[in-house]
Design a protein around this motif. Structure first.
Motif, PDB file in Angstrom:
ATOM      1  N   TYR A  20       7.189   7.394   4.395  1.00 42.56           N
ATOM      2  CA  TYR A  20       6.815   7.870   4.929  1.00 42.56           C
ATOM      3  C   TYR A  20       6.916   7.067   6.464  1.00 42.56           C
ATOM      4  CZ  TYR A  20       3.941  10.106   1.486  1.00 42.56           C
ATOM      5  OH  TYR A  20       3.802  10.487   0.131  1.00 42.56           O
ATOM      6  N   HIS A  21       6.974   6.368   6.482  1.00 42.81           N
ATOM      7  CA  HIS A  21       6.409   5.165   7.855  1.00 42.81           C
ATOM      8  C   HIS A  21       7.568   4.398   8.474  1.00 42.81           C
ATOM      9  CE1 HIS A  21       2.491   8.092   9.322  1.00 42.81           C
ATOM     10  NE2 HIS A  21       2.275   8.255   7.378  1.00 42.81           N
ATOM     11  N   ASP A  37      -8.065   4.102   0.757  1.00 36.35           N
ATOM     12  CA  ASP A  37      -7.692   4.223   2.180  1.00 36.35           C
ATOM     13  C   ASP A  37      -8.058   4.695   3.216  1.00 36.35           C
ATOM     14  OD1 ASP A  37      -5.342   5.485   3.688  1.00 36.35           O
ATOM     15  OD2 ASP A  37      -3.928   6.812   1.850  1.00 36.35           O
ATOM     16  N   PRO A  38      -7.421   4.219   4.040  1.00 33.34           N
ATOM     17  CA  PRO A  38      -8.886   4.502   5.602  1.00 33.34           C
ATOM     18  C   PRO A  38      -8.109   5.664   6.579  1.00 33.34           C
ATOM     19  CG  PRO A  38      -7.468   2.366   6.063  1.00 33.34           C
ATOM     20  CD  PRO A  38      -7.290   3.444   5.001  1.00 33.34           C
ATOM     21  N   TYR A  39      -7.083   5.781   6.248  1.00 30.47           N
ATOM     22  CA  TYR A  39      -5.584   7.429   7.013  1.00 30.47           C
ATOM     23  C   TYR A  39      -6.804   8.068   7.045  1.00 30.47           C
ATOM     24  CZ  TYR A  39      -1.706   8.928   8.584  1.00 30.47           C
ATOM     25  OH  TYR A  39      -0.692   9.082  10.178  1.00 30.47           O
ATOM     26  N   TYR A  40      -7.110   9.109   6.566  1.00 29.59           N
ATOM     27  CA  TYR A  40      -7.740  10.239   6.879  1.00 29.59           C
ATOM     28  C   TYR A  40      -9.418  10.224   7.219  1.00 29.59           C
ATOM     29  CZ  TYR A  40      -3.591  12.143   5.595  1.00 29.59           C
ATOM     30  OH  TYR A  40      -2.126  12.884   4.887  1.00 29.59           O
ATOM     31  N   CYS A  49       1.191  -1.150   0.181  1.00 30.19           N
ATOM     32  CA  CYS A  49       0.072   0.042   0.292  1.00 30.19           C
ATOM     33  C   CYS A  49       0.742   0.934  -0.085  1.00 30.19           C
ATOM     34  CB  CYS A  49      -1.301   0.272   1.595  1.00 30.19           C
ATOM     35  SG  CYS A  49      -0.357   0.008   2.591  1.00 30.19           S
ATOM     36  N   LEU A  50       0.720   2.112   0.335  1.00 32.25           N
ATOM     37  CA  LEU A  50       1.261   3.255   0.523  1.00 32.25           C
ATOM     38  C   LEU A  50       2.059   3.749   1.894  1.00 32.25           C
ATOM     39  CD1 LEU A  50       1.761   6.591  -0.542  1.00 32.25           C
ATOM     40  CD2 LEU A  50      -0.057   7.193   0.035  1.00 32.25           C
ATOM     41  N   GLY A  51       1.374   3.811   2.609  1.00 31.03           N
ATOM     42  CA  GLY A  51       2.377   3.639   3.897  1.00 31.03           C
ATOM     43  C   GLY A  51       2.481   2.309   4.944  1.00 31.03           C
ATOM     44  N   ASN A  52       1.554   1.443   4.009  1.00 31.25           N
ATOM     45  CA  ASN A  52       2.578  -0.027   4.912  1.00 31.25           C
ATOM     46  C   ASN A  52       2.423  -0.056   6.917  1.00 31.25           C
ATOM     47  OD1 ASN A  52       5.875  -2.395   5.355  1.00 31.25           O
ATOM     48  ND2 ASN A  52       3.648  -2.571   5.146  1.00 31.25           N
ATOM     49  N   ILE A  53       1.258   1.330   6.818  1.00 32.76           N
ATOM     50  CA  ILE A  53       0.406   0.726   8.114  1.00 32.76           C
ATOM     51  C   ILE A  53      -0.871   0.022   8.493  1.00 32.76           C
ATOM     52  CG2 ILE A  53       2.568   2.403   9.293  1.00 32.76           C
ATOM     53  CD1 ILE A  53       0.372   4.467   9.158  1.00 32.76           C
ATOM     54  N   CYS A  54      -1.485   0.905   7.530  1.00 32.00           N
ATOM     55  CA  CYS A  54      -2.874  -0.027   7.527  1.00 32.00           C
ATOM     56  C   CYS A  54      -3.002  -1.305   6.807  1.00 32.00           C
ATOM     57  CB  CYS A  54      -3.993   1.593   6.763  1.00 32.00           C
ATOM     58  SG  CYS A  54      -3.945   2.871   8.259  1.00 32.00           S
ATOM     59  N   ARG A  55      -3.103  -0.644   5.179  1.00 27.74           N
ATOM     60  CA  ARG A  55      -3.969  -1.232   4.314  1.00 27.74           C
ATOM     61  C   ARG A  55      -2.955  -2.810   4.154  1.00 27.74           C
ATOM     62  NH1 ARG A  55      -5.262   2.186  -0.166  1.00 27.74           N
ATOM     63  NH2 ARG A  55      -3.081   2.924   0.481  1.00 27.74           N
TER      64      ARG A  55
HETATM   65  P1  4NP Z   1      -1.907   2.453   3.912  1.00 28.59           P
HETATM   66  O1  4NP Z   1      -2.173   3.982   4.906  1.00 28.59           O
HETATM   67  O2  4NP Z   1      -1.067   3.102   2.790  1.00 28.59           O
HETATM   68  O3  4NP Z   1      -2.645   1.704   4.162  1.00 28.59           O
HETATM   69  O4  4NP Z   1      -0.548   2.206   5.335  1.00 28.59           O
HETATM   70  C1  4NP Z   1      -1.910   5.666   5.274  1.00 28.59           C
HETATM   71  C2  4NP Z   1      -0.889   5.525   5.350  1.00 28.59           C
HETATM   72  C3  4NP Z   1       0.114   7.039   5.451  1.00 28.59           C
HETATM   73  C4  4NP Z   1      -0.629   7.981   4.753  1.00 28.59           C
HETATM   74  C5  4NP Z   1      -1.325   7.809   3.948  1.00 28.59           C
HETATM   75  C6  4NP Z   1      -1.903   6.042   3.944  1.00 28.59           C
HETATM   76  N1  4NP Z   1      -0.066   9.052   5.188  1.00 28.59           N
HETATM   77  O5  4NP Z   1      -0.092  10.244   4.222  1.00 28.59           O
HETATM   78  O6  4NP Z   1       0.950   9.149   5.813  1.00 28.59           O
END
Ligand code: 4NP
Length: 165
Positions: A49-50, A129-132, A12-18
């Motif tokens: 980012y993470h 993306d559930p982040y926001y 995914c984008l951040g590797n902390i959620c999906r």
């Molecule tokens: P992920 O979620 O890609 O499912 O891990 C996100 C985590 C962080 C961010 C965006 C999406 N961010 O913008 O920091």
């Protein structure tokens, strides 16, 4: 020729959620079926980012409600991953495009699939993306990924049924 263990990478984008959710849900199904020696999973993010962070607390809470413990530490996707894994599952089209930008010789497009291709009961094309967003978005991601992981596991099992150890 497929060799074992079969290696799956969720991205995914951040590797902390999906993607950590997909990885840990898949590992849960693999353990339930005693397939730990045949299939192994990892996850990564296309962004930096993470790097080093554990899964997002809100994501972990949603997973815990379904009996899934989220383990892991974020890392960034790297070009070597194209070779190291048998199948790479992108959570959305941006994730897929971002990975394929690193595929300079355009050799790996067929290895990088969208996770939702494996859904059997949901019609989503991408894992949102559930982040926001709020809690409901995190719960939805867990349900959607559980559907996709079940379909993915059956697909992988079909692929490896004739593979030798
Ligand atoms: P992920 O979620 O890609 O499912 O891990 C996100 C985590 C962080 C961010 C965006 C999406 N961010 O913008 O920091």
């Amino acid at each position: 020729m497929t060799s074992l263990p079969y290696k799956l990478l969720f991205v995914c984008l951040g590797n902390i959620c999906r993607s950590p959710s997909a990885e840990n849900i898949m590992n849960h199904l693999i353990q339930q079926r005693g397939l730990q020696k045949q299939i192994i999973c990892d996850s990564a993010g296309t962004s930096s980012y993470h790097i080093g962070s554990p899964p997002d607390r809100r994501m972990s809470a949603a997973a815990a409600q379904r009996g899934i413990l989220l383990k892991g530490q974020a890392r960034q996707f790297e070009p070597h991953d194209f070779e190291a894994f048998d199948l790479i599952l992108a959570m959305d089209q941006d994730n897929r495009n971002n990975m394929l930008r690193l595929d300079r010789e355009q050799r790996y497009a067929s290895k990088v699939k969208l996770m939702c291709e494996f859904c059997r009961t949901h019609s989503d094309r991408e894992v949102p993306d559930p982040y926001y967003g709020g809690e409901a978005g995190f719960n939805y991601v867990i349900d959607l990924l559980t559907d996709a992981c079940e379909g993915l596991l059956d697909s992988v099992l079909q692929e490896i049924q004739f593979a030798k150890k």
